[in-house]
Structures are given as C-alpha cells and as structure tokens.
Enzyme design. Structure first.
Site, PDB file in Angstrom:
ATOM      1  N   THR A 297      32.264  49.630  42.658  1.00 42.30           N
ATOM      2  CA  THR A 297      32.644  48.411  41.939  1.00 42.30           C
ATOM      3  C   THR A 297      31.451  47.469  41.903  1.00 42.30           C
ATOM      4  OG1 THR A 297      34.968  48.592  42.579  1.00 42.30           O
ATOM      5  CG2 THR A 297      34.205  46.437  41.866  1.00 42.30           C
ATOM      6  N   PHE A 299      30.130  43.683  41.417  1.00 41.35           N
ATOM      7  CA  PHE A 299      30.543  42.292  41.563  1.00 41.35           C
ATOM      8  C   PHE A 299      29.412  41.387  41.093  1.00 41.35           C
ATOM      9  CE2 PHE A 299      32.967  44.720  44.547  1.00 41.35           C
ATOM     10  CZ  PHE A 299      34.199  44.092  44.689  1.00 41.35           C
TER      11      PHE A 299
END
Length: 422
Positions: A297, A299
């Site tokens: 992921t 960010f």
C-alpha cells in the site's frame, strides 16, 4: 516497526456507528505532547472552562466538535460548479477557527513554515493523524514516515484531513493506492476539497494474520471479519485453511481485532496485523495469509505547507487538472511530458463532482451526453526541475483547471515480499 505513540481517536458525533466499542486496550499519549487548543466560534455557542482546553477531556471535546463541524459542512451541500467550484477545490471552507495556545513550557509548539524540512523524515514527536484504530496498517505507515511520532487515530479520512487543517495534528498519513485493490478514490476526492500539500510518500508491505481470542481453534470459528479489501486479499488462503465460514466486512482491520477482544467473541476471527494481535491480546492462528505476497500500500504524507522541491534526490510531483474540450486534450497534456522525457507513474480519472455529465452536439439533432473528468497524474520530476516547469506551463494552456498537489521525495526504501509489513 518504529516506535509510535497512539492517541485517542477523533470521530464524528453524528455519523452512523461502525463496528466499534469503548476501548479497553488502548495506549494513551502523554498529555504534555498534545498542544492545547483554544476554540473561537463564529456561529455557534459552546462553552469551555475559561475558554481554554486545559486537560485531556477538553481536548477530546474539541476533537468531537471538529468532527461535528465536518458533518455540518457536508449537510450544507456545497457544489463544485461555477465560481463555488474553484473555491471548494482550493480548500476554502467554513470551519472552526482553532488557535493554538501555550499555557506552560511543557506544551508542544505548533509547527511553522521554518520547521519544515525538504527530507521525507521531518523529525520526531510530531502529531500524525491516520484513519483507523491503533494497530491499523495506517498507524504502521505513520511510524515509518515519522518515527516516534504521536499517532492520532481518526475514525474517517475526512477527520484526518481536518485534524491537520485545524492544527490538532501536524501531519496526516493516508493511503492512496494498493497494489491489489487499486486506488483509494475517497482520498483523491478529499485532496481536492482540502488545501493540504503532499510532502512525502511511504510504501508499506501488507502482512495479514488470522487473529482470535486465546484458546480458540480454527474449528471453533463461525465467521471472519475485516476490511473488505483484506477479506478479498485472503479469500483463497482462508478456503485452503478449511474456513468455509461467513465473511463480514467492517471499517478497518485493527477495528475488527478490537471488536473481538472487547466483546469476547470466541466464534469469530479477524484479519489484521500482528501488532493488532499484540495490542488487543489476541493469538495468531495463521500468519501471512494474504493470497499474493506482493501486496503493498502506498501512503502520502500531508501537511499545511508544501516543502521546498530539490533536484539532489529522486522527487515525484502530483497534479490534478480538468479540461473542457473532450479527450483530445488529454493527448496534448501527456505529450507535454513525453516530449521532455518525464516518466508518468500514475494517471487516474475521477468524475467531475456535481457536474459529471456534459451535453454535446446540435440542439436540432439531439444532444449526446458524455462524462466530465478530473485527471490525477504523478510524474517523476521535481518542481525545481526546468523540464517539469516547462511541461506544466504547456499543460496549463490546454486545461481549465490545474493544481499541484505536491512535489516531494520518492520513497526509495527497498522491500521484499518476505519482509513483514509490521
């Protein structure tokens, strides 16, 4: 994982309750690390003792009022069309005027523009907002971005944005895309609604675990709960483990673990991080249960002020633009980067809010309709690079709206699927 200190969660007062209960297991921050806040209300009358937030209860009250203000802003139904559109896009909203107040030398001072560093690691003991509860992957990302920070959990992405905007937090660390699930569209939309700047990025490998109360066996389970993406990312592995049980979606992974612990559910397991198991006293029934080990992921770190772009390290720049002349303009925009040998790392289209459909054609023959879009682009160049400056100058000629969301150092940290995200 880097050491971080979680804080009491910021939340909406009037939002629909999610799958959560009062925290039984929660690390509280040192109150001396939290900046006291004075609240000045222009339209509503609410009373604090002597007008100052002098203790944790008052600080939580100010956070709750902030969340309530978010709800009231949404209920006004502000549009994105016409002149109001540009005002909203650039983050100008009616909001609480929260002013930092220093009462003694132990209080943390709010950051100013002179405190910002051009590096992605801005320092220690920052107040960093993230969405979720302690043990969430977003908390781990905050710890990677800002070691030893005071982590402030928020129940919604919107609250994390406004926590930074109103000085309750110094930074926000929020997910924008996952290698399996794709873009988090909600946060792309919120980037337009708030006048915050991207000042860095972190990439976090996701390592899912199957968690349950101590003594519970896999054959005792009747259901598994977690975030929808976590459930989908572990679907095949759960079947291989023989868990043909109900799957139920909740708001976040760590919140699922917290719910099981606080309700003493012995027939339910959660998919969450190993840190969530540690925080909420759960055992790990199965480790590394994601179907694809290459699960990462990305960010972004948000701040009230941009950082100064540089050219002595790899930088990335994020922009958003709109145009009124159909898809042919998109080719011209992309050519501006291709001509200058600037690599694009992402292009994402989102429907134009409150103006998604545009009529085209002759009124005599009948008008066709097509979607109107905003385009988000990430490219590998610093705004200090003359190539990027010339490319954006050309792009501006073809677009009706252009905004630089941030120019920031790229996350060059190496990772491998064998590394645990937490």
């Amino acid at each position: 994982m880097n050491s971080i200190t979680p804080a009491k969660s910021l939340s909406y007062l009037d939002s629909t309750p999610k799958l959560s209960v009062p925290r039984k297991i929660c690390h509280q921050p040192n109150t001396s690390q939290v900046c006291n806040i004075k609240s000045i209300y222009k339209q509503e009358s609410r009373n604090f003792s002597a007008g100052l937030v002098a203790n944790r209860a008052d600080w939580q009250t100010s956070c709750a009022i902030l969340a309530s203000n978010v709800v009231s802003q949404q209920s006004t139904g502000k549009t994105y069309g016409g002149n109001a559109e540009i005002v909203s896009i650039n983050g100008v909203h009616q909001a609480l005027d929260l002013v930092p107040v220093q009462q003694n030398n132990n209080l943390a001072l709010p950051l100013s523009i002179t405190d910002l560093s051009p590096a992605p690691m801005h320092g220690s003991q920052l107040r960093v907002a993230y969405q979720g509860v302690p043990g969430a992957y977003s908390e781990a990302a905050a710890g990677k971005a800002y070691p030893k920070c005071v982590a402030i959990p928020c129940d919604q992405f919107e609250v994390a944005f406004q926590a930074v905007q109103h000085w309750i937090a110094d930074r926000a660390v929020l997910p924008v895309e996952n290698s399996l699930g794709g873009s988090i569209h909600r946060n792309y939309d919120l980037l337009l609604r708030h006048n915050l700047h991207i000042v860095g990025e972190v990439q976090l490998p996701v390592h899912h675990c199957l968690l349950a109360l101590p003594g519970v066996r896999k054959e005792d389970l009747n259901r598994v709960i977690s975030h929808p993406q976590a459930l989908s990312q572990c679907e095949s592995t759960l079947t291989k483990l023989g868990l043909n049980v109900a799957r139920e979606a909740v708001d976040d992974t760590a919140g699922a673990a917290e719910f099981i612990a606080t309700h003493n559910l012995r027939d339910t397991a959660a998919i969450a991080s190993s840190r969530a198991a540690e925080l909420y006293g759960l055992q790990i029934l199965a480790d590394g249960i994601q179907d694809d080990l290459s699960n990462v992921t990305r960010f972004v770190m948000l701040a009230r002020e941009p950082i100064v772009p540089r050219t002595d390290r790899p930088f990335k720049t994020s922009i958003v633009f709109a145009h009124d002349e159909g898809m042919s303009v998109l080719f011209k925009v992309l050519s501006a980067f291709a001509f200058r040998d600037i690599s694009l790392t992402k292009i994402e289209s989102r429907p134009y809010k409150n103006r998604p459909i545009k009529a085209v054609g002759d009124a005599n023959t009948g008008a066709a309709k097509r979607f109107e879009y905003m385009f988000y682009i990430d490219f590998e160049a610093s705004m200090a690079d003359p190539r990027a400056q010339k490319a954006l100058a050309e792009v501006q000629e073809f677009t009706s709206f252009l905004r630089v969301l941030g120019s920031y150092p790229m996350d060059m940290t190496p990772w491998s699927p064998s590394n645990r995200g937490l």
